[in-house]
Design a protein around this motif. Structure first.
Motif, PDB file in Angstrom:
ATOM      1  N   CYS A  82       2.857 -13.303   5.040  1.00 39.04           N
ATOM      2  CA  CYS A  82       1.739 -13.275   5.563  1.00 39.04           C
ATOM      3  C   CYS A  82       0.745 -13.182   4.568  1.00 39.04           C
ATOM      4  CB  CYS A  82       1.765 -12.214   7.001  1.00 39.04           C
ATOM      5  SG  CYS A  82       0.167 -12.276   7.875  1.00 39.04           S
ATOM      6  N   ALA A  83      -0.178 -13.945   4.510  1.00 40.76           N
ATOM      7  CA  ALA A  83      -1.472 -13.776   3.641  1.00 40.76           C
ATOM      8  C   ALA A  83      -2.578 -12.612   4.089  1.00 40.76           C
ATOM      9  CB  ALA A  83      -2.289 -15.115   3.605  1.00 40.76           C
ATOM     10  N   LEU A  84      -3.038 -11.845   3.218  1.00 41.75           N
ATOM     11  CA  LEU A  84      -4.021 -10.880   3.576  1.00 41.75           C
ATOM     12  C   LEU A  84      -5.218 -11.281   3.001  1.00 41.75           C
ATOM     13  CD1 LEU A  84      -1.497  -7.735   2.524  1.00 41.75           C
ATOM     14  CD2 LEU A  84      -1.994  -8.895   4.799  1.00 41.75           C
ATOM     15  N   GLY A  85      -5.265 -12.396   2.290  1.00 42.42           N
ATOM     16  CA  GLY A  85      -6.426 -12.506   1.581  1.00 42.42           C
ATOM     17  C   GLY A  85      -6.546 -12.211   0.016  1.00 42.42           C
ATOM     18  N   GLY A  86      -7.495 -12.888  -0.734  1.00 45.04           N
ATOM     19  CA  GLY A  86      -7.465 -12.870  -2.043  1.00 45.04           C
ATOM     20  C   GLY A  86      -6.049 -12.973  -2.767  1.00 45.04           C
ATOM     21  N   GLY A  87      -5.248 -14.011  -2.236  1.00 45.18           N
ATOM     22  CA  GLY A  87      -4.037 -14.397  -2.872  1.00 45.18           C
ATOM     23  C   GLY A  87      -2.849 -13.393  -2.612  1.00 45.18           C
ATOM     24  N   TRP A  88      -3.243 -12.419  -1.854  1.00 39.92           N
ATOM     25  CA  TRP A  88      -2.235 -11.155  -1.540  1.00 39.92           C
ATOM     26  C   TRP A  88      -1.325 -11.573  -0.446  1.00 39.92           C
ATOM     27  CZ3 TRP A  88      -3.196  -5.495  -2.491  1.00 39.92           C
ATOM     28  CH2 TRP A  88      -3.606  -5.344  -3.821  1.00 39.92           C
ATOM     29  N   THR A  89       0.132 -11.108  -0.325  1.00 43.57           N
ATOM     30  CA  THR A  89       0.727 -11.224   1.157  1.00 43.57           C
ATOM     31  C   THR A  89       0.947  -9.948   1.257  1.00 43.57           C
ATOM     32  OG1 THR A  89       2.674 -11.340  -0.341  1.00 43.57           O
ATOM     33  CG2 THR A  89       1.616 -13.579   0.078  1.00 43.57           C
ATOM     34  N   VAL A  90       1.811  -9.801   2.457  1.00 48.47           N
ATOM     35  CA  VAL A  90       2.254  -8.417   2.741  1.00 48.47           C
ATOM     36  C   VAL A  90       3.392  -7.863   1.764  1.00 48.47           C
ATOM     37  CG1 VAL A  90       3.732  -7.228   4.485  1.00 48.47           C
ATOM     38  CG2 VAL A  90       2.039  -8.787   5.462  1.00 48.47           C
ATOM     39  N   ALA A  91       4.183  -8.885   1.422  1.00 47.88           N
ATOM     40  CA  ALA A  91       5.202  -8.446   0.345  1.00 47.88           C
ATOM     41  C   ALA A  91       4.520  -8.003  -0.996  1.00 47.88           C
ATOM     42  CB  ALA A  91       5.928  -9.559  -0.034  1.00 47.88           C
ATOM     43  N   PHE A  92       3.300  -8.506  -1.227  1.00 44.11           N
ATOM     44  CA  PHE A  92       2.657  -7.806  -2.538  1.00 44.11           C
ATOM     45  C   PHE A  92       2.109  -6.670  -2.292  1.00 44.11           C
ATOM     46  CE2 PHE A  92      -1.033  -7.446  -5.192  1.00 44.11           C
ATOM     47  CZ  PHE A  92      -0.169  -7.477  -6.873  1.00 44.11           C
ATOM     48  N   ALA A  93       1.335  -6.732  -1.160  1.00 41.46           N
ATOM     49  CA  ALA A  93       0.515  -5.162  -0.760  1.00 41.46           C
ATOM     50  C   ALA A  93       1.627  -4.234  -1.006  1.00 41.46           C
ATOM     51  CB  ALA A  93       0.073  -5.192   0.532  1.00 41.46           C
ATOM     52  N   LEU A  94       2.944  -4.383  -0.259  1.00 46.84           N
ATOM     53  CA  LEU A  94       3.973  -3.431  -0.395  1.00 46.84           C
ATOM     54  C   LEU A  94       4.389  -3.172  -1.940  1.00 46.84           C
ATOM     55  CD1 LEU A  94       5.980  -4.575   2.666  1.00 46.84           C
ATOM     56  CD2 LEU A  94       4.639  -2.526   2.336  1.00 46.84           C
ATOM     57  N   CYS A  95       4.349  -3.974  -2.815  1.00 44.46           N
ATOM     58  CA  CYS A  95       4.665  -3.884  -4.021  1.00 44.46           C
ATOM     59  C   CYS A  95       3.705  -3.221  -4.833  1.00 44.46           C
ATOM     60  CB  CYS A  95       4.840  -5.153  -4.890  1.00 44.46           C
ATOM     61  SG  CYS A  95       6.329  -6.030  -4.575  1.00 44.46           S
ATOM     62  N   HIS A  96       2.455  -3.381  -4.259  1.00 44.77           N
ATOM     63  CA  HIS A  96       1.105  -2.799  -5.076  1.00 44.77           C
ATOM     64  C   HIS A  96       1.138  -1.270  -4.470  1.00 44.77           C
ATOM     65  CE1 HIS A  96      -3.160  -2.004  -5.478  1.00 44.77           C
ATOM     66  NE2 HIS A  96      -3.051  -1.465  -4.303  1.00 44.77           N
ATOM     67  N   LEU A  97       1.571  -0.944  -3.378  1.00 43.12           N
ATOM     68  CA  LEU A  97       1.767   0.525  -2.966  1.00 43.12           C
ATOM     69  C   LEU A  97       2.933   1.185  -3.677  1.00 43.12           C
ATOM     70  CD1 LEU A  97       1.162   0.525   0.986  1.00 43.12           C
ATOM     71  CD2 LEU A  97      -0.151   1.343  -0.727  1.00 43.12           C
ATOM     72  N   ALA A  98       4.172   0.534  -3.957  1.00 40.26           N
ATOM     73  CA  ALA A  98       5.166   1.047  -4.738  1.00 40.26           C
ATOM     74  C   ALA A  98       4.577   1.432  -6.040  1.00 40.26           C
ATOM     75  CB  ALA A  98       6.319   0.142  -4.506  1.00 40.26           C
ATOM     76  N   PHE A  99       3.910   0.568  -6.759  1.00 39.46           N
ATOM     77  CA  PHE A  99       3.627   0.577  -7.899  1.00 39.46           C
ATOM     78  C   PHE A  99       2.709   1.557  -8.226  1.00 39.46           C
ATOM     79  CE2 PHE A  99       0.152  -0.212 -11.139  1.00 39.46           C
ATOM     80  CZ  PHE A  99       0.960  -0.033 -12.283  1.00 39.46           C
ATOM     81  N   TRP A 100       1.656   1.741  -7.430  1.00 40.98           N
ATOM     82  CA  TRP A 100       0.697   2.838  -7.559  1.00 40.98           C
ATOM     83  C   TRP A 100       1.193   4.399  -7.277  1.00 40.98           C
ATOM     84  CZ3 TRP A 100      -3.037   2.899 -10.864  1.00 40.98           C
ATOM     85  CH2 TRP A 100      -3.798   1.668 -11.130  1.00 40.98           C
ATOM     86  N   ASP A 101       1.957   4.383  -6.215  1.00 42.04           N
ATOM     87  CA  ASP A 101       2.573   5.750  -6.180  1.00 42.04           C
ATOM     88  C   ASP A 101       3.454   5.869  -7.023  1.00 42.04           C
ATOM     89  OD1 ASP A 101       1.594   6.608  -3.613  1.00 42.04           O
ATOM     90  OD2 ASP A 101       3.038   5.681  -2.331  1.00 42.04           O
ATOM     91  N   ALA A 102       4.573   5.125  -7.755  1.00 42.61           N
ATOM     92  CA  ALA A 102       5.352   5.437  -8.652  1.00 42.61           C
ATOM     93  C   ALA A 102       4.538   5.763 -10.081  1.00 42.61           C
ATOM     94  CB  ALA A 102       6.083   3.973  -9.205  1.00 42.61           C
ATOM     95  N   ARG A 103       3.408   5.076 -10.232  1.00 44.62           N
ATOM     96  CA  ARG A 103       2.497   5.548 -11.373  1.00 44.62           C
ATOM     97  C   ARG A 103       1.986   6.695 -11.428  1.00 44.62           C
ATOM     98  NH1 ARG A 103      -1.973   7.775 -13.421  1.00 44.62           N
ATOM     99  NH2 ARG A 103      -2.809   6.682 -15.247  1.00 44.62           N
ATOM    100  N   GLN A 104       1.526   7.032 -10.087  1.00 38.48           N
ATOM    101  CA  GLN A 104       0.815   8.471  -9.812  1.00 38.48           C
ATOM    102  C   GLN A 104       1.729   9.626 -10.176  1.00 38.48           C
ATOM    103  OE1 GLN A 104      -2.086   8.237 -10.414  1.00 38.48           O
ATOM    104  NE2 GLN A 104      -3.005   6.586  -9.232  1.00 38.48           N
ATOM    105  N   ARG A 105       3.117   9.362  -9.522  1.00 40.59           N
ATOM    106  CA  ARG A 105       4.343  10.221  -9.749  1.00 40.59           C
ATOM    107  C   ARG A 105       4.503  10.545 -11.250  1.00 40.59           C
ATOM    108  NH1 ARG A 105       8.641   9.613 -11.839  1.00 40.59           N
ATOM    109  NH2 ARG A 105       8.741   7.495 -11.358  1.00 40.59           N
ATOM    110  N   ALA A 106       4.596   9.420 -11.894  1.00 36.16           N
ATOM    111  CA  ALA A 106       4.757   9.572 -13.607  1.00 36.16           C
ATOM    112  C   ALA A 106       3.699  10.363 -14.180  1.00 36.16           C
ATOM    113  CB  ALA A 106       4.883   8.130 -14.005  1.00 36.16           C
TER     114      ALA A 106
END
Length: 143
Positions: free
Chosen positions: A32-56
């Motif tokens: 599902c498109a979220l706008g700006g070229g993002w999909t639901v899957a990408f938004a979830l990847c984005h969240l995973a990346f930023w939480d992993a980044r902050q944990r590191a």
């Protein structure tokens, strides 16, 4: 906001909202498109990346190192490689990363969390803000 104000509780609540969202997503929802070229899957990847980044970054900080600055082009780099990521794993990884950073924050002494907040690094401590933003974005798109 310190522990008395519920910072850790708010992070945990946002993780639970994320877990509930992921549990009710069907495979077609991920595209599902979220706008700006993002999909639901990408938004979830984005969240995973930023939480992993902050944990590191928090792990380094817990060892006494300075809190690592964020790279302003990280989102663009993530977008460039997002096609390599399995959409079906995005939700699972987002929840796993949220749980891991929540645990890292809980292990950090309150004075160290407060120092991050006072030093302009609230984004690393108040993970609920970022999760809630994207959970709401996804829910709007799917409704």
């Amino acid at each position: 906001m310190d522990d008395r104000s519920g910072l850790l509780d708010r992070n945990a609540a946002a993780t639970e909202r994320l877990r509930a969202l992921v549990a009710r997503l069907a495979p077609p929802d991920l595209g599902c498109a979220l706008g700006g070229g993002w999909t639901v899957a990408f938004a979830l990847c984005h969240l995973a990346f930023w939480d992993a980044r902050q944990r590191a970054a928090l792990e380094r900080y817990a060892r006494g190192e300075d809190f690592a600055e964020e790279d302003v082009v990280a989102n663009q780099a993530l977008e460039a490689v997002s096609g390599l990521l399995a959409a079906g794993a995005a939700g699972t990884e987002a929840v796993r990363a949220a749980e891991a950073v929540d645990a890292q924050l809980a292990a950090l002494p309150p004075a160290r969390r407060d120092a991050l907040l006072a030093g302009g690094c609230g984004f690393a401590v108040e993970r609920w803000r970022h999760r809630d933003e994207h959970i709401a974005q996804i829910e709007r798109a799917l409704s």
